[in-house]
Design an enzyme around this catalytic site. Structure first.
Site, short mmCIF file in Angstrom:
data_model
loop_
_atom_site.label_atom_id
_atom_site.label_comp_id
_atom_site.label_asym_id
_atom_site.label_seq_id
_atom_site.Cartn_x
_atom_site.Cartn_y
_atom_site.Cartn_z
CB CYS A 186 -8.90 2.67 -8.58
SG CYS A 186 -8.20 1.64 -9.85
CB CYS A 197 -10.26 -2.81 -12.28
SG CYS A 197 -10.96 -3.55 -10.80
CB CYS A 240 -5.26 -5.06 -8.27
SG CYS A 240 -5.44 -3.61 -7.24
CB THR A 264 -5.20 -1.88 -2.73
OG1 THR A 264 -6.04 -2.98 -2.39
CG2 THR A 264 -4.84 -1.94 -4.20
CD GLU A 269 -4.32 -6.07 -1.99
OE1 GLU A 269 -3.68 -7.03 -2.48
OE2 GLU A 269 -5.04 -5.32 -2.67
CE1 TYR A 306 -12.68 -2.98 -6.33
CE2 TYR A 306 -13.26 -5.29 -6.21
CZ TYR A 306 -12.50 -4.23 -5.78
OH TYR A 306 -11.56 -4.42 -4.81
CD GLU A 316 -8.46 -6.17 -5.28
OE1 GLU A 316 -8.23 -6.39 -6.48
OE2 GLU A 316 -7.82 -5.35 -4.61
CG HIS A 326 -12.80 0.96 -4.58
ND1 HIS A 326 -11.91 1.48 -5.48
CD2 HIS A 326 -12.24 -0.21 -4.17
CE1 HIS A 326 -10.86 0.69 -5.59
NE2 HIS A 326 -11.03 -0.36 -4.82
FE1 SF4 Z 1 -7.40 -2.58 -7.82
FE2 SF4 Z 1 -9.68 -2.60 -9.17
FE3 SF4 Z 1 -9.54 -1.43 -6.76
FE4 SF4 Z 1 -8.34 -0.37 -8.93
S1 SF4 Z 1 -10.56 -0.65 -8.61
S2 SF4 Z 1 -7.50 -0.56 -6.88
S3 SF4 Z 1 -7.66 -2.19 -9.99
S4 SF4 Z 1 -9.31 -3.61 -7.24
FE FE Z 2 -9.58 -3.29 -4.66
#
Ligand code: SF4
Ligand code: FE
Length: 491
Positions: free
Chosen positions: A103, A299, A99, A190, A257, A296, A455, A292
């Site tokens: 983001c 990422c 991660c 995060t 985190e 996902y 996560e 968000h």
């Molecule tokens: Fe982390 Fe994915 Fe959230 Fe970006 S989108 S902060 S890589 S979990």
């Molecule tokens: Fe996340």
């Protein structure tokens, strides 16, 4: 001006952020072996922006200043921007297998930009103008911002104002002419430690009784009254072992985190973007969560690519790569991973402009995306573990593999014994085999498991949060009408 990865890391040294871990303050958190991999991970968001090969994905032209900015601080101006966001996240997942944290700030910018516009329209406030100025400052200095949403929440059956302890949701405790004072905490944040600033948002829809909890603001990470307690991850202390390398699986990168505590923190007026307008808390939450959940679909797919590659390598090194069931498992992993990507791209392609002008994703499809992410990575990891074999969790340590201590009747060392008995196919050394198995262990059970498995379940909202949105957006009534029409039901 865009920073390099090294400049970003140096910029963190100027912050006086208070960080605690294992019951003690960490003075030099930038170089701490447990924290540093997560800093390296964010540094990649800077590094790749300076790489000509990735400049189209990693940067964009700011609609606020006309300057080139890192895409992580950009307001999406089209569905093309939304798709590029997902592709950028897949790329970073591939490069870090972790991660990369930045983001949450990007998703907060886009949610706050549109929500402040609509709040101002109703209340005649000036939050949007303030936020635009703030974002220009972020873009100009190429900052990393933690988008902070999740409150501790206490007794889940009670609203913020009905909690026994009023600090279970972050709240305004004092209003002054020049700003506000806030108290509370944000949990499992995060990238909070290595972010320059925090953009704090409410965590749920609210009623008028909760209005002192309806607050959105920006604050530097090292502001007076803020401190952070680092979240531990399984196998994290392996990073403290002398000379640790192979056993870490992913030595260079990791996620991060922390619990972020706001111990009566003053926020000046120009950094406040919502203050008691409780009826806009829900809009902000839904929009941030929507973006968000789209994230996902990028990422986790990138990390999935690395896991599939690692599983295929493990099969090669075991000499099992020709077995038809192995090939089929790799196909299944690819199918699941690309299905997640389809969702990320689809909710982007179906995006639309908000009243403020930046682009929203399709909410239903973004929630479907994240709902799939709560499931498929588990199956992908299960298949990776299946292919890897039990050795990924029973293998001796790298110290054993390197040990010169003699144990055999003919003077063989522990290292020689380990290297002999854990050799697989001649195409790889025993160390190469160890490396790939340790990587799979790391993603499945170690420090990367928080970023890939758990996560995937809880990040961007737990599965039930998406199901509530899917129920709201699914339009069952319209579907009933379709069925009635076809079935010839007149009433
Ligand atoms: Fe982390 Fe994915 Fe959230 Fe970006 S989108 S902060 S890589 S979990
Ligand atoms: Fe996340």
């Amino acid at each position: 001006m865009l920073m390099t990865g090294a400049q970003y890391i140096e910029s963190l040294r100027k912050l006086k952020t208070r960080v605690y871990m294992f019951g003690e303050q960490v003075e030099n958190w930038v170089d701490h072996p447990i924290i540093r991999p997560s800093i390296n991970c964010v540094a990649m968001t800077y590094e790749l922006a300076g790489d000509p090969e990735y400049v189209d994905l990693m940067t964009a032209k700011s609609n606020l200043t006309g300057e080139t900015v890192n895409r992580f601080s950009h307001l999406h101006q089209s569905t093309d921007d939304l798709r590029k966001k997902v592709k950028m996240q897949r790329l970073l997942g591939q490069k870090t297998a972790s991660c990369f944290q930045r983001c949450v700030g990007m998703d907060a910018f886009n949610a706050i930009y549109s929500t402040t516009f609509e709040t101002d329209k109703k209340y005649g406030t000036e939050y949007h103008k303030r936020f635009v100025e703030y974002l220009k400052f972020v873009q100009k200095n190429d900052l990393t911002i933690d988008g902070a949403m999740t409150d501790p929440k206490g007794d889940r059956s009670k609203s913020p104002s009905a909690q026994e302890d009023p600090d279970m949701f972050l709240r305004i405790v004092e209003k002054r002419a020049d700003g506000i004072v806030v108290r509370g905490a944000k949990t499992h944040q995060t990238g909070s430690i290595n972010s320059h600033e925090h953009l704090v948002m409410p965590t749920i829809s609210m009623t008028e009784a909760d209005k002192s909890y309806a607050v959105c603001f920006a604050v530097p990470s090292d502001a007076d009254g803020i401190f952070m307690i680092y979240g531990r991850q399984s196998c994290d202390t392996r990073k403290m072992e002398e000379g640790a390398d192979v056993d870490l699986g992913n030595k260079q990168f990791g996620g991060q985190e922390a619990l972020v505590v706001f111990d009566d923190v003053f926020i000046p007026n120009d950094r406040i973007f919502l203050c008691e307008e409780w009826d806009f808390a829900g809009m902000l939450v839904e929009r941030f969560a929507g973006y968000h959940r789209q994230s996902y679909g990028g990422c986790k797919v990138g990390v999935g690519d690395v896991i599939i590659g690692a599983a295929a390598l493990a099969a090669d090194y075991n000499g099992a790569n020709k077995a038809s069931h192995i090939k089929d498992k790799l196909i299944e992993m690819t199918h699941l991973n690309e299905t997640l990507y389809c969702c990320g791209i689809a909710c982007s392609a179906e995006g639309y402009p908000t009243e403020a002008g930046n682009y929203s994703i399709d909410m239903l499809l973004a929630n479907v995306c994240k709902q799939n992410v709560t499931r498929f990575p588990y199956e992908i990891v299960r298949l990776a573990e299946d292919i890897a074999g039990g050795l990924m969790v029973t293998m001796p340590s790298e110290k054993d593999f390197k040990s010169k201590v003699k144990v055999g009747k003919n003077g063989e060392t522990i290292g020689e014994v380990c290297n002999k008995y854990f050799k697989g196919s001649p195409i790889a050394t025993t160390e190469e085999r160890m490396r790939v198995l340790r990587f799979i262990e790391n993603v499945a059970l170690g420090t990367a498991a928080v970023g890939y498995r758990t996560e995937s379940m809880h990040g961007a909202g737990s599965p039930q949060a998406q199901r509530i949105m899917i129920a709201r957006q699914g339009n069952i009534e319209a579907k009933k009408e379709l069925a009635k029409n076809i079935a010839g039901i007149k009433k």
